[in-house]
Design an enzyme around this catalytic site. Structure first.
Site, PDB file in Angstrom:
ATOM      1  N   LYS A  52      13.289  -0.308  -1.108  1.00 18.19           N
ATOM      2  CA  LYS A  52      14.255  -1.313  -0.635  1.00 18.19           C
ATOM      3  C   LYS A  52      14.629  -2.332  -1.703  1.00 18.19           C
ATOM      4  CE  LYS A  52      12.277  -3.383   2.602  1.00 18.19           C
ATOM      5  NZ  LYS A  52      11.055  -3.555   2.805  1.00 18.19           N
ATOM      6  N   ARG A  70      12.486  -8.913  10.048  1.00 15.79           N
ATOM      7  CA  ARG A  70      11.311  -8.066  10.044  1.00 15.79           C
ATOM      8  C   ARG A  70      10.674  -7.950  11.423  1.00 15.79           C
ATOM      9  NH1 ARG A  70       9.679  -7.868   4.556  1.00 15.79           N
ATOM     10  NH2 ARG A  70       7.786  -6.698   4.190  1.00 15.79           N
ATOM     11  N   ARG A 129       2.440   1.778  -7.670  1.00 13.36           N
ATOM     12  CA  ARG A 129       3.024   0.502  -8.065  1.00 13.36           C
ATOM     13  C   ARG A 129       1.931  -0.536  -8.331  1.00 13.36           C
ATOM     14  NH1 ARG A 129       7.060  -2.410  -3.932  1.00 13.36           N
ATOM     15  NH2 ARG A 129       5.175  -3.243  -2.991  1.00 13.36           N
ATOM     16  N   ARG A 180       0.614  -6.167  -8.125  1.00 10.13           N
ATOM     17  CA  ARG A 180       0.910  -7.104  -7.036  1.00 10.13           C
ATOM     18  C   ARG A 180      -0.318  -7.292  -6.158  1.00 10.13           C
ATOM     19  NH1 ARG A 180       6.321  -6.199  -3.475  1.00 10.13           N
ATOM     20  NH2 ARG A 180       4.900  -6.514  -1.735  1.00 10.13           N
ATOM     21  N   ARG A 238      -0.094  -3.765   6.014  1.00  5.81           N
ATOM     22  CA  ARG A 238       1.362  -3.953   5.948  1.00  5.81           C
ATOM     23  C   ARG A 238       2.088  -2.834   6.676  1.00  5.81           C
ATOM     24  NH1 ARG A 238       1.571  -4.083  -0.122  1.00  5.81           N
ATOM     25  NH2 ARG A 238       3.819  -3.862   0.026  1.00  5.81           N
TER      26      ARG A 238
HETATM   27  P1  ADP Z   1       6.970  -4.944   1.232  1.00  2.55           P
HETATM   28  O1  ADP Z   1       8.128  -4.708   2.149  1.00  2.55           O
HETATM   29  O2  ADP Z   1       6.900  -3.930   0.114  1.00  2.55           O
HETATM   30  O3  ADP Z   1       5.667  -5.089   1.947  1.00  2.55           O
HETATM   31  P2  ADP Z   1       8.077  -7.572   0.593  1.00  2.55           P
HETATM   32  O4  ADP Z   1       8.247  -8.063  -0.795  1.00  2.55           O
HETATM   33  O5  ADP Z   1       9.300  -7.304   1.389  1.00  2.55           O
HETATM   34  O6  ADP Z   1       7.172  -6.299   0.448  1.00  2.55           O
HETATM   35  O7  ADP Z   1       7.165  -8.606   1.422  1.00  2.55           O
HETATM   36  C1  ADP Z   1       5.912  -9.016   0.964  1.00  2.55           C
HETATM   37  C2  ADP Z   1       5.257  -9.947   1.989  1.00  2.55           C
HETATM   38  O8  ADP Z   1       6.075 -11.134   2.160  1.00  2.55           O
HETATM   39  C3  ADP Z   1       5.122  -9.389   3.417  1.00  2.55           C
HETATM   40  O9  ADP Z   1       3.968  -8.587   3.573  1.00  2.55           O
HETATM   41  C4  ADP Z   1       5.068 -10.687   4.239  1.00  2.55           C
HETATM   42  O10 ADP Z   1       3.788 -11.295   4.185  1.00  2.55           O
HETATM   43  C5  ADP Z   1       6.043 -11.599   3.514  1.00  2.55           C
HETATM   44  N1  ADP Z   1       7.402 -11.480   4.096  1.00  2.55           N
HETATM   45  C6  ADP Z   1       8.515 -10.994   3.480  1.00  2.55           C
HETATM   46  N2  ADP Z   1       9.579 -11.044   4.306  1.00  2.55           N
HETATM   47  C7  ADP Z   1       9.148 -11.566   5.481  1.00  2.55           C
HETATM   48  C8  ADP Z   1       9.755 -11.843   6.729  1.00  2.55           C
HETATM   49  N3  ADP Z   1      11.048 -11.571   6.958  1.00  2.55           N
HETATM   50  N4  ADP Z   1       8.999 -12.395   7.707  1.00  2.55           N
HETATM   51  C9  ADP Z   1       7.718 -12.659   7.505  1.00  2.55           C
HETATM   52  N5  ADP Z   1       7.066 -12.410   6.364  1.00  2.55           N
HETATM   53  C10 ADP Z   1       7.759 -11.858   5.355  1.00  2.55           C
END
Ligand code: ADP
Length: 191
Positions: free
Chosen positions: A15, A90, A129, A135, A146
């Site tokens: 994404k 989300r 990754r 990360r 997750r």
């Molecule tokens: P990935 O989708 O690969 O897990 P992201 O970079 O999209 O990674 O998100 C990393 C973390 O940031 C999530 O696990 C969450 O803790 C937080 N996060 C990101 N976007 C949201 C959201 N819309 N609502 C709540 N937490 C979020």
């Protein structure tokens, strides 16, 4: 014409990479909630400290924190051209919140695009990754959490957008360029 898009898909589906590429192709900003949280974490802001506690456990940052951050970002002038949201909404509450934010501005979402990828492939990609990027939330127990959160809270979003005929699905398995081409194709009729 402006294009307002949401990119959906499991962690590791590509994404983030695709949002940046597609945003460039369409001339709109890519807005990644995960990237904004990570940037705040690195700068040790209050927002970063709060978000970091949830991120390191693989959990969602509380809606009120995330929603306020997105509302602020969507009030910046560059969003007039449209946007691609990556990582937001989300859960179904965030879907409603995004609708409200857009309605307030007399706007609507054009399309949600779901990047599909087998869960086995997702874990494989994330572990790879982890080795490359290091990360903090890419360790196996956090990845599993997750994915569990994704299945529980985020997957139902696709159905909500499908119900209003605003969902497109794109196969996320392939090279970055192959997937990018599939995404651009899906955006054409909407643009
Ligand atoms: P990935 O989708 O690969 O897990 P992201 O970079 O999209 O990674 O998100 C990393 C973390 O940031 C999530 O696990 C969450 O803790 C937080 N996060 C990101 N976007 C949201 C959201 N819309 N609502 C709540 N937490 C979020």
């Amino acid at each position: 014409m402006s294009l307002r898009l949401v990119l959906l898909g499991p962690p590791g589906s590509g994404k983030g990479t695709q949002a940046v590429g597609l945003a460039e192709a369409l001339g709109v900003p890519a807005i990644s909630t995960g990237a904004i949280f990570r940037d705040n974490l690195a700068r040790e802001t209050e927002l970063g400290k709060t978000a970091g506690q949830y991120m390191s456990a693989g959990q969602l940052v509380p809606d009120e924190v995330t929603n306020a951050m997105v509302a602020d970002r969507l009030s910046q002038p560059d969003v007039a051209a449209g946007f691609i949201l990556d990582g937001y909404p989300r859960n179904l509450e965030q879907v409603a919140e995004l609708d409200a934010m857009l309605a307030e501005r007399g706007l609507e979402l054009d399309l949600a695009i779901e990047l599909t990828l087998d869960h086995g492939l997702v874990i494989e990609r994330l572990l790879r990754r982890a080795e490359i990027e290091g990360r903090a939330d890419d360790t196996e127990p956090v990845i599993r959490e997750r994915l569990a959160v994704y299945r529980q809270s985020t997957e139902p979003i696709s159905g909500a957008y499908a119900a209003r005929s605003k969902l497109a699905s794109v196969d996320g398995d392939g090279s970055i360029e192959d997937v990018a081409a599939r995404l651009r194709k899906v955006c054409q009729p909407a643009g």
